[in-house]
Design an enzyme around this catalytic site. Structure first.
Site, PDB file in Angstrom:
ATOM      1  N   SER A 146      69.644  25.229  -2.285  1.00 56.00           N
ATOM      2  CA  SER A 146      69.834  26.582  -2.807  1.00 56.00           C
ATOM      3  C   SER A 146      70.314  27.470  -1.663  1.00 56.00           C
ATOM      4  O   SER A 146      69.676  27.529  -0.608  1.00 56.00           O
ATOM      5  CB  SER A 146      68.491  27.080  -3.350  1.00 56.00           C
ATOM      6  OG  SER A 146      68.579  28.430  -3.701  1.00 56.00           O
ATOM      7  N   LYS A 172      73.549  25.118  -5.056  1.00 53.21           N
ATOM      8  CA  LYS A 172      73.195  26.226  -5.968  1.00 53.21           C
ATOM      9  C   LYS A 172      73.415  27.524  -5.203  1.00 53.21           C
ATOM     10  O   LYS A 172      72.873  27.707  -4.106  1.00 53.21           O
ATOM     11  CB  LYS A 172      71.736  26.064  -6.407  1.00 53.21           C
ATOM     12  CG  LYS A 172      71.028  27.315  -6.873  1.00 53.21           C
ATOM     13  CD  LYS A 172      69.728  26.940  -7.584  1.00 53.21           C
ATOM     14  CE  LYS A 172      68.625  27.955  -7.359  1.00 53.21           C
ATOM     15  NZ  LYS A 172      67.371  27.584  -8.051  1.00 53.21           N
ATOM     16  N   LYS A 174      73.062  31.575  -5.016  1.00 56.04           N
ATOM     17  CA  LYS A 174      72.413  32.761  -5.574  1.00 56.04           C
ATOM     18  C   LYS A 174      73.498  33.787  -5.884  1.00 56.04           C
ATOM     19  O   LYS A 174      74.427  33.959  -5.064  1.00 56.04           O
ATOM     20  CB  LYS A 174      71.426  33.340  -4.555  1.00 56.04           C
ATOM     21  CG  LYS A 174      70.222  32.449  -4.309  1.00 56.04           C
ATOM     22  CD  LYS A 174      69.318  32.427  -5.516  1.00 56.04           C
ATOM     23  CE  LYS A 174      68.051  31.643  -5.252  1.00 56.04           C
ATOM     24  NZ  LYS A 174      67.176  31.624  -6.429  1.00 56.04           N
ATOM     25  N   ASP A 199      72.481  30.836  -9.646  1.00 51.45           N
ATOM     26  CA  ASP A 199      71.148  31.322 -10.037  1.00 51.45           C
ATOM     27  C   ASP A 199      71.102  32.840  -9.860  1.00 51.45           C
ATOM     28  O   ASP A 199      71.273  33.346  -8.748  1.00 51.45           O
ATOM     29  CB  ASP A 199      70.087  30.658  -9.153  1.00 51.45           C
ATOM     30  CG  ASP A 199      68.672  31.058  -9.541  1.00 51.45           C
ATOM     31  OD1 ASP A 199      68.503  31.763 -10.558  1.00 51.45           O
ATOM     32  OD2 ASP A 199      67.732  30.666  -8.827  1.00 51.45           O
ATOM     33  N   GLU A 224      71.694  29.804 -14.034  1.00 51.02           N
ATOM     34  CA  GLU A 224      70.234  29.832 -14.147  1.00 51.02           C
ATOM     35  C   GLU A 224      69.738  31.273 -14.299  1.00 51.02           C
ATOM     36  O   GLU A 224      70.127  32.152 -13.529  1.00 51.02           O
ATOM     37  CB  GLU A 224      69.659  29.180 -12.883  1.00 51.02           C
ATOM     38  CG  GLU A 224      68.166  28.971 -12.910  1.00 51.02           C
ATOM     39  CD  GLU A 224      67.664  28.260 -11.640  1.00 51.02           C
ATOM     40  OE1 GLU A 224      68.495  27.746 -10.852  1.00 51.02           O
ATOM     41  OE2 GLU A 224      66.448  28.226 -11.447  1.00 51.02           O
ATOM     42  N   ASP A 249      64.546  29.411 -16.001  1.00 51.16           N
ATOM     43  CA  ASP A 249      63.541  29.181 -14.964  1.00 51.16           C
ATOM     44  C   ASP A 249      62.370  30.133 -15.252  1.00 51.16           C
ATOM     45  O   ASP A 249      61.404  29.765 -15.928  1.00 51.16           O
ATOM     46  CB  ASP A 249      64.184  29.433 -13.586  1.00 51.16           C
ATOM     47  CG  ASP A 249      63.201  29.461 -12.431  1.00 51.16           C
ATOM     48  OD1 ASP A 249      62.019  29.164 -12.639  1.00 51.16           O
ATOM     49  OD2 ASP A 249      63.603  29.789 -11.286  1.00 51.16           O
ATOM     50  N   LYS A 273      59.277  24.055 -12.682  1.00 50.94           N
ATOM     51  CA  LYS A 273      58.558  24.315 -11.433  1.00 50.94           C
ATOM     52  C   LYS A 273      57.070  24.198 -11.738  1.00 50.94           C
ATOM     53  O   LYS A 273      56.551  24.972 -12.557  1.00 50.94           O
ATOM     54  CB  LYS A 273      58.842  25.729 -10.925  1.00 50.94           C
ATOM     55  CG  LYS A 273      60.218  25.915 -10.308  1.00 50.94           C
ATOM     56  CD  LYS A 273      60.378  27.348  -9.851  1.00 50.94           C
ATOM     57  CE  LYS A 273      61.729  27.580  -9.214  1.00 50.94           C
ATOM     58  NZ  LYS A 273      62.030  29.030  -9.124  1.00 50.94           N
ATOM     59  N   GLY A 301      62.459  24.576  -6.814  1.00 52.81           N
ATOM     60  CA  GLY A 301      61.721  24.639  -5.556  1.00 52.81           C
ATOM     61  C   GLY A 301      61.311  26.064  -5.263  1.00 52.81           C
ATOM     62  O   GLY A 301      61.931  27.012  -5.757  1.00 52.81           O
TER      63      GLY A 301
HETATM   64  O1  NPG Z   1      64.650  24.875  -2.329  1.00 58.30           O
HETATM   65  O2  NPG Z   1      62.620  25.603  -2.378  1.00 58.30           O
HETATM   66  C1  NPG Z   1      63.834  25.765  -2.526  1.00 58.30           C
HETATM   67  C2  NPG Z   1      64.326  27.104  -2.976  1.00 58.30           C
HETATM   68  C3  NPG Z   1      65.038  27.069  -4.260  1.00 58.30           C
HETATM   69  O3  NPG Z   1      66.256  29.025  -4.805  1.00 58.30           O
HETATM   70  C4  NPG Z   1      65.197  28.461  -4.811  1.00 58.30           C
HETATM   71  N1  NPG Z   1      64.093  29.018  -5.272  1.00 58.30           N
HETATM   72  O4  NPG Z   1      64.617  31.369  -7.827  1.00 58.30           O
HETATM   73  O5  NPG Z   1      64.484  29.239  -7.838  1.00 58.30           O
HETATM   74  C5  NPG Z   1      64.393  30.317  -7.249  1.00 58.30           C
HETATM   75  C6  NPG Z   1      64.077  30.340  -5.778  1.00 58.30           C
HETATM   76  C7  NPG Z   1      62.765  30.964  -5.423  1.00 58.30           C
HETATM   77  C8  NPG Z   1      62.293  30.857  -4.150  1.00 58.30           C
HETATM   78  C9  NPG Z   1      61.997  31.636  -6.306  1.00 58.30           C
HETATM   79  C10 NPG Z   1      61.093  31.422  -3.765  1.00 58.30           C
HETATM   80  C11 NPG Z   1      60.787  32.189  -5.930  1.00 58.30           C
HETATM   81  C12 NPG Z   1      60.347  32.082  -4.662  1.00 58.30           C
END
Ligand code: NPG
Length: 381
Positions: A146, A172, A174, A199, A224, A249, A273, A301
């Site tokens: 990400s 991915k 953002k 996302d 997403e 999500d 998740k 994640g």
């Molecule tokens: O690889 O752990 C990872 C991060 C993936 O982008 C990611 N997580 O919105 O999915 C999400 C985001 C996130 C991270 C959301 C931290 C909330 C807290």
């Protein structure tokens, strides 16, 4: 299982680089761990003393969801831990935790952390890996990464290039209003047809439908969570206006939410998740439901330490997770993790094969990263 001691441990981990999403920038992660000491049944039913670890993925601030580290600590200490203790040794198994905690509304991330610690303890005593217990079949999982928002499109393109060089098999990006179509165009132009998804973390409204449809030309795997967490109906109105599949999500907190979203046509792909849905066993239930319905799912994640990363890799190794997950190498976020780091091997992460999570905190790392520790059972003043 007999529960002798439950401790809450807070760690502060610096990130290798700031991570920016539509809801803010993070430079460190405050991680809440649950450590349990228990006696559980060994392979032949004999009692075995074990330690189990759980990780709570709640944020330091309530920006991704309403849960926070402070709130989860309070709920664990005041309600969840006393409730599993009161359920008694006989009733205490990881399988039973979800039902025991049902009277408490919400707080899925806090519940998931406690369940994870008990599951780890139970499986260590039984000498079984989490992957095996979940019914996972693969011994390694493809690794997606990400990529947070950057100041310029050029910086983002460079970062994507670094990750591709490292071998990540899916990118991915953002996005947020004002940082979307041109960003995706630049990445597509630079790297051709790499598996790519975006996302939005709920940053748009239905009024942006025509703009979001401009993403269709880039052949993305999915978009997403374009709209707000509680906008299931609006997502169902958006979906027919996009060629890009919608993945949810934040909106999905249960099997019931999964069914509702799919029945309504609000999503055609589900991000699973464990923290968001109340634990690994609920995550497995959502996996099973998606599989029954022939729906694509993948594992998200939340910047987990090696503990949560180990568990996510085990989950992602289940058959029904057919897209690469956000299960990156530890080095994506941390220079020094609390466990031995997970490394990329040919674009994949190895699924731990040892008992329970298959990894544990390295004592000196744990000590160096710890902010504070607190016993919640037996409770101290
Ligand atoms: O690889 O752990 C990872 C991060 C993936 O982008 C990611 N997580 O919105 O999915 C999400 C985001 C996130 C991270 C959301 C931290 C909330 C807290």
């Amino acid at each position: 299982m007999q529960l002798h001691r439950v401790e809450l441990v807070r760690l502060r981990l610096p990130l290798v680089a700031p991570f920016t999403t539509s809801f803010g920038t993070q430079e460190t992660r405050l991680a809440l761990l649950v450590r349990v000491e228990a006696t559980a049944a060994g392979p032949g039913g004999q009692p075995v003393d074990v330690v189990g670890w759980g990780e709570c993925v709640a944020g330091e601030h309530p920006l991704y969801s309403s849960e926070t580290v402070a709130g989860a600590s309070h709920v664990l200490a005041t309600y969840l831990v006393p409730m599993v203790v009161a359920a008694g040794d006989e009733a205490l198994s990881a399988d039973a935790v979800h039902a025991v905690l049902r009277p408490i509304v919400g707080h899925h991330m806090a519940k998931a952390a406690l369940e994870m610690a008990l599951l780890d303890a139970e499986l260590r005593a039984r000498d079984q890996s989490l992957a095996r217990a979940l019914g996972a079949t693969r011994d390694r999982v493809p690794s997606g990464v990400s990529v947070g928002l950057h100041d310029t499109i050029g910086d983002m393109v460079d970062t994507v290039g670094d990750y591709l060089d490292q071998g990540y098999v899916r990118i991915k990006l953002k996005i947020k209003p004002g940082h979307d179509v041109e960003l995706v165009r630049a990445v597509r132009e630079a790297y051709g047809d790499v598996p790519l998804q975006v996302d939005a973390n709920a940053a748009y409204t239905l009024a942006d439908a025509d703009h979001l449809a401009e993403l269709d030309e880039f052949d993305l795997l999915l978009v997403e969570q374009p709209l707000a967490n509680d906008d299931l109906w609006q997502h169902s109105l958006l979906a027919p206006r996009l060629a890009t599949p919608i993945c949810l999500d934040e909106s999905i907190e249960s099997v019931a939410d999964t069914d509702a979203a799919l029945d309504m046509g609000a999503a055609s792909i589900i991000n699973v998740k464990p923290g968001r849905v109340g634990g690994y066993l609920q995550a497995r239930a959502i996996h099973d439901r998606c599989r029954e319905r022939g729906v694509v799912a993948w594992v998200g994640g939340m910047l987990e330490t090696g503990l949560g990363r180990a568990a996510n890799a085990a989950l992602a190794a289940m058959d029904g997770f057919t897209l690469p997950g956000d299960v990156s190498a530890s080095s994506r976020f941390y220079r020094e993790d609390v466990t031995e780091p997970f490394v990329l091997e040919d674009g994949h992460i190895r699924v731990p094969a040892g008992p329970g999570l298959g990894v544990e905190p390295l004592p000196e790392r744990l000590e160096a990263l710890t902010v504070d520790r607190r016993d919640v059972h037996p409770a101290t003043a």
